[in-house]
Scaffold this motif. Structure first.
Motif, short mmCIF file in Angstrom:
data_model
loop_
_atom_site.label_atom_id
_atom_site.label_comp_id
_atom_site.label_asym_id
_atom_site.label_seq_id
_atom_site.Cartn_x
_atom_site.Cartn_y
_atom_site.Cartn_z
N UNK A 1 44.35 -37.93 16.70
CA UNK A 1 44.81 -37.14 15.55
C UNK A 1 44.46 -37.87 14.26
N UNK A 2 44.08 -37.08 13.26
CA UNK A 2 43.78 -37.67 11.96
C UNK A 2 44.56 -36.90 10.89
N UNK A 3 45.39 -37.67 10.15
CA UNK A 3 46.17 -37.03 9.09
C UNK A 3 45.63 -37.41 7.72
N UNK A 4 45.72 -36.48 6.81
CA UNK A 4 45.36 -36.74 5.41
C UNK A 4 46.53 -36.29 4.54
N UNK A 5 46.96 -37.16 3.63
CA UNK A 5 47.92 -36.73 2.62
C UNK A 5 47.13 -36.31 1.39
N UNK A 6 47.25 -35.04 1.01
CA UNK A 6 46.52 -34.52 -0.14
C UNK A 6 47.49 -34.37 -1.31
N UNK A 7 47.09 -34.91 -2.46
CA UNK A 7 47.99 -34.98 -3.61
C UNK A 7 47.42 -34.22 -4.80
N UNK A 8 48.28 -33.50 -5.50
CA UNK A 8 47.92 -33.02 -6.84
C UNK A 8 49.16 -33.18 -7.70
N UNK A 9 49.10 -32.64 -8.91
CA UNK A 9 50.21 -32.80 -9.86
C UNK A 9 51.53 -32.26 -9.30
N UNK A 10 51.43 -31.31 -8.36
CA UNK A 10 52.61 -30.58 -7.93
C UNK A 10 53.28 -31.17 -6.70
N UNK A 11 52.58 -32.07 -6.00
CA UNK A 11 53.16 -32.66 -4.81
C UNK A 11 52.12 -33.17 -3.84
N UNK A 12 52.58 -33.39 -2.61
CA UNK A 12 51.71 -33.89 -1.55
C UNK A 12 51.86 -32.96 -0.35
N UNK A 13 50.75 -32.62 0.29
CA UNK A 13 50.80 -31.83 1.52
C UNK A 13 50.02 -32.56 2.60
N UNK B 1 36.46 -28.17 5.13
CA UNK B 1 36.71 -29.34 4.27
C UNK B 1 35.47 -29.60 3.44
N UNK B 2 35.64 -29.59 2.14
CA UNK B 2 34.50 -29.88 1.27
C UNK B 2 34.85 -31.01 0.32
N UNK B 3 33.97 -31.98 0.23
CA UNK B 3 34.18 -33.06 -0.74
C UNK B 3 33.69 -32.57 -2.10
N UNK B 4 34.61 -32.43 -3.05
CA UNK B 4 34.23 -31.96 -4.40
C UNK B 4 33.72 -33.11 -5.25
N UNK C 1 39.84 -30.72 19.55
CA UNK C 1 40.13 -29.34 19.17
C UNK C 1 39.46 -28.95 17.85
N UNK C 2 39.51 -29.86 16.88
CA UNK C 2 38.87 -29.54 15.61
C UNK C 2 37.37 -29.73 15.71
N UNK C 3 36.67 -29.04 14.82
CA UNK C 3 35.22 -29.13 14.73
C UNK C 3 34.79 -30.59 14.55
N UNK C 4 33.81 -31.02 15.30
CA UNK C 4 33.39 -32.42 15.29
C UNK C 4 32.84 -32.82 13.93
N UNK C 5 32.11 -31.88 13.30
CA UNK C 5 31.56 -32.18 11.98
C UNK C 5 32.67 -32.41 10.96
N UNK C 6 33.70 -31.56 11.05
CA UNK C 6 34.86 -31.71 10.16
C UNK C 6 35.47 -33.09 10.31
N UNK C 7 35.64 -33.50 11.57
CA UNK C 7 36.22 -34.82 11.84
C UNK C 7 35.36 -35.92 11.24
N UNK C 8 34.05 -35.76 11.37
CA UNK C 8 33.14 -36.77 10.83
C UNK C 8 33.27 -36.86 9.31
N UNK C 9 33.34 -35.69 8.66
CA UNK C 9 33.50 -35.68 7.20
C UNK C 9 34.84 -36.32 6.83
N UNK C 10 35.88 -35.93 7.54
CA UNK C 10 37.22 -36.43 7.23
C UNK C 10 37.29 -37.95 7.38
N UNK C 11 36.58 -38.47 8.33
CA UNK C 11 36.62 -39.92 8.57
C UNK C 11 35.89 -40.70 7.48
N UNK C 12 35.07 -39.97 6.69
CA UNK C 12 34.36 -40.63 5.58
C UNK C 12 35.20 -40.68 4.30
#
Lengths: 582, 582
Positions: free
Chosen positions: B34-46, B100-103, B54-65
């Motif tokens: 399992x890989x968790x990400x805490x995403x933050x903006x001005x309004x809070x964290x999700x 998941x897109x890196x902006x 289960x998740x797309x392998x490419x997504x996992x690869x991007x997330x790990x970067x």
């Protein structure tokens, strides 16, 4: 409070009430048996009276000494007026004076404190505090207050945060001239006053503030044209994680909210026009759309008839002035003189009268017969009674000249009513514009504006045709706001600086902090800034912004009331480590 | 918007919804399966997650970067968390990532973006845009926004008008040093930046604006002590046709409104104290009234016992520190060292321990027996276990020194809780204060403050004892606001300038426009100004104002982020007609 009520407050329902008012003596009318005083304050005017024989003799004596603009406190009883005045809210009552105290005397003001004053501009500026007593000026500033209030209500409601950015910042050579502030603690170094909080609001987006605004003073040390001020106010806004569409809808919302709450007007959705269309159809990037009078291009139907002016022209273009076929020779000559003025720059003006009887009369009858003229007129959908005005020449210059003529005709035809409002988004501005003087491209908006992705490939080959994600809001032919989607990554920003002729070193020295910030996770962002002074004057239906600023400077950048700028002491100069050149 | 929701918004009721969030990667936890990400903006964290297999392998690869502070856009489905976190508003849900897109990427920040950071002050200032991402700093600026918002709501509701006064004004030698701005159009002349809009707001009263306010930047070129900024913000207010009582009740109302709406606290009516009482009982014109520990004067019960320090003293005065009888020798020595510091200036400290067993032990046992000590203790209403601390000497200095000691004891006893608030009006300030350096009287508040009418006769004979219609608002020992009823007639203003040592010419040159304005019907008026930065930091429970200012300067007046002040070009200097001294 020294008063129980203001001078705008009392109504017939308060008859017999004992009240105390304070204010300025607007005028006194002494009929012998009766003496009336109009007492004025910010809230209105209330009529007071004394009666010979019935009122206290001492009171009458004091009242007879009152001059214009004396400050008084008056107690008395609210009475119903015999002859009511339905033009003023307090017009049904008057106050029977039972006590009167002069709080302060006044010398006779140098001009009348009335709706229309006899004071000239210079005198009004010198005694600005008296000019501000006049209803129209006070109301202009009250309108401004309300505009600010409603702007904040709207933006607060959308989760925008007002953040104050610094006033003492850093001078950057790009753009207009900065005002600078010598540093005493760091002799030889200077702060600069901001021309806009641009870089700071972008940094706030990098900080994650997401939605920022500020109603903020900005500064530009320019040679002042009429109606420009060295210090001016912006509504400055920026948003993150948005598309251009989000910005347009958010701030269209602001403008509609302001029209609704301040003017009580429901304006329709704001139409949109590309920069190219605006230039093609109106010869201006800020067309006045209160009236139509669109350009019609007639190269095709005018060429090859032996008229060299048309034949040689890159563009032959005209407008149709409805119902102006009756213009006299003199009027037409005046229009010709107008377009030939150096600041307009046309070589001449061609007209075609569509006579009421269906015939045509033109200044080019030598080259065009009735049928050919009819053919041209058809292109304009001209009706009998209309007047066609045509210019010919180089495309860009001709459009601009015709744009000016169009505005003049709009004014002459009474189509530019200050109490009518027409809004417009102008989109897709060019990213760069060529500067003849410096012989290089400059950013049309500013160097942080993002190019349209689909035009990026033209940056090397045709920089002038790259479009930007930039937009202006235009009301009645005035640009009241402008903004863009920003660059938010370092490579694009560096590329942009290169194209603007910055060396890497210059770019780093001036904007290094911003480019570095872009490397720490800058979000996509964009924003807009509105010229608040101008927006207020537009809402107020005024030509000049001056009366929407409490203490404006004159065209020489001088405050003649406080006599500033002025010399400072040699000790001050010494502490600052600077000398005034001989 | 590039998002459907903010990171502070989603709740259990939105489970199964398809959402898109944008923000910054606060942290990632990679447990392999399992890989968790805490995403933050001005309004809070999700919290977001991906599942190996289960998740797309490419997504996992991007997330790990993903590194800290990367900016991403994430789409996914709202899911109920297995282990919920009741400490965060979004703690019941997490997002199962489907896209998941890196902006934008981010370099590793120079300090951690956490509640408590490992960054030192200098680093935080240089990368202020990153520091502003930290919750406590962002919340401080959000508090400031709310304070401004509520200030406007309150004052707008009372018919105050916000009017912008100019920033480019005129230098006046009186008071603190001005920042100046060289004029390009008038070489050799300078504008000055306002230390306050004082004269302009008074002119607005002359204009009849009646109720004015402005939240406004002011400037002071002072050597910066800790926590002073060269540019600061005031809530600046002025009213006409009022008594002092009207000002006090109006702005007491403002402060109570702010406590209520911003902090949710109902504060009681603001108590009042004269300047004389404040000095006598607390040794300060801004007493911290969160705790009592009032001064007790004991000249009468200490004199004639052979202790020359007491016998020779103009004043013998002390405080009772509850429950401190157990202070050790070392602690008492430290207190003695404290009062003997040059900036405190006492010669020594006398203590009397009220022992638990009812006996007394003092540093003056040689001169005072048990009965005499008991007599002194009685004056303090001291109980067994208390510690009395006494100073003796010249009245004014001794009071000030004891005032400092009182604050220290308050701190040591934990009586100065930042989340408790005690407000106070200090009234009847002296009009003038003697300045040893210049050997003349200066205005304690400013030269426009009116003397109390009943003290006017003392102006010639005992200028130092003339009281002014001046008042300060004190919260927790900090002056947050101050103001006065102004002079509104020329003769009194001229008299005042004379007493301040102005020649008629100087007065005319600097304030001629204001004195002239007083001759055209100036109403009685008065006002107040609040230090907005300080007020915000007090409400935020902070010691420093720095984090309540988005982009503050350091103690050398430098913005280390943008590197300002800095040198400017020789062309700029030439245009301005000034040179930098060698």
């Amino acid at each position: 409070m020294l008063r129980t009520h203001t001078c705008g407050e009392l109504r017939i329902s308060e008859v017999n009430k004992q009240v105390t008012l304070t204010g300025w003596v607007q005028r006194t009318r002494d009929k012998g048996s009766l003496l009336w005083i109009d007492l004025r304050d910010r809230y209105g005017v209330t009529q007071l009276f004394l009666e010979e024989g019935k009122s206290d003799a001492h009171l009458l004596a004091v009242a007879r000494k009152l001059g214009r603009e004396y400050v008084v406190s008056v107690s008395g009883v609210v009475s119903e007026r015999v002859s009511k005045n339905d033009k003023m809210p307090t017009g049904e009552i008057e106050i029977k004076i039972t006590a009167l105290e002069i709080l302060n005397e006044s010398k006779t003001p140098p001009f009348t404190i009335e709706e229309n004053t006899d004071g000239g501009d210079d005198l009004r500026m010198k005694y600005r505090y008296l000019d501000l007593r006049r209803n129209p000026v006070r109301e202009s500033l009250q309108l401004r207050h309300k505009m600010g209030q409603q702007t904040r209500i709207y933006l607060d409601g959308l989760n925008f945060i007002e953040v104050e950015t610094p006033v003492l910042i850093k001078s950057t050579p790009e753009g207009a001239r900065d005002f600078v502030v010598p540093s005493r603690m760091h002799n030889g170094e200077f702060y600069a006053l901001p021309q806009s909080p641009q870089t700071f609001k972008q940094l706030l987006m990098v900080s994650g503030f997401d939605r920022y605004y500020q109603i903020v003073k900005c500064f530009r040390d320019e040679d002042l044209r009429a109606d420009r001020q060295p210090e001016f106010t912006q509504i400055d806004c920026e948003m993150s994680f948005i598309t251009q569409e989000d910005i347009l809808s958010t701030f269209e919302g602001l403008v509609r909210h302001l029209f609704k709450t301040v003017k009580g007007i429901d304006i329709p959705a704001v139409p949109r026009m590309t920069y190219n269309d605006a230039m093609t159809h109106y010869g201006s990037d800020k067309p006045d759309t209160r009236f139509d009078m669109k350009f019609v291009e007639v190269n095709e139907v005018t060429k090859g008839k032996g008229f060299i002016v048309f034949d040689d022209a890159e563009l032959v273009v005209g407008i149709c002035a409805k119902g102006c076929a009756g213009y006299t020779r003199k009027q037409l000559d005046e229009l010709t003189d107008f377009v030939k003025k150096p600041q307009i720059g046309a070589k001449g003006l061609i007209y075609i009268r569509c006579e009421a009887n269906g015939t045509y009369k033109s200044s080019v009858d030598k080259f065009f017969d009735e049928i050919e003229l009819a053919h041209i007129a058809q292109k304009f959908n001209a009706q009998p009674g209309d007047l066609l005005l045509l210019l010919a020449g180089e495309k860009e210059k001709t459009r601009k000249a015709l744009g000016e003529l169009r505005l003049l005709m709009g004014t002459q035809l009474g189509l530019r009513d200050k109490n009518k409002f027409s809004t417009l988004w102008v989109l897709d501005f060019p990213l760069l514009e060529w500067n003849e003087e410096t012989q290089r491209f400059h950013a049309m908006h500013h160097p942080f504006t993002s190019p349209k992705r689909e035009d990026m490939h033209l940056l090397e080959t045709a920089p002038g045709s790259v479009r930007a994600n930039a937009y202006d809001l235009v009301i009645n032919g005035t640009e009241v706001g402008g903004g863009s989607i920003r660059i938010h990554d370092r490579p694009t920003q560096s590329l942009m600086f290169t194209h603007l002729g910055f060396s890497e070193e210059e770019a780093k020295k001036q904007f290094g902090f911003l480019m570095e910030a872009f490397e720490f996770g800058a979000p996509p962002h964009g924003g807009i800034a509105f010229g608040f002074d101008r927006l207020c004057s537009l809402f107020g239906g005024a030509d000049s912004i001056r009366d929407f600023i409490a203490f404006p400077k004159n065209n020489a950048g001088r405050d003649v009331m406080i006599d500033s700028p002025s010399s400072i002491s040699s000790e001050q100069l010494k502490e600052l480590g600077i000398s005034v050149n001989d």
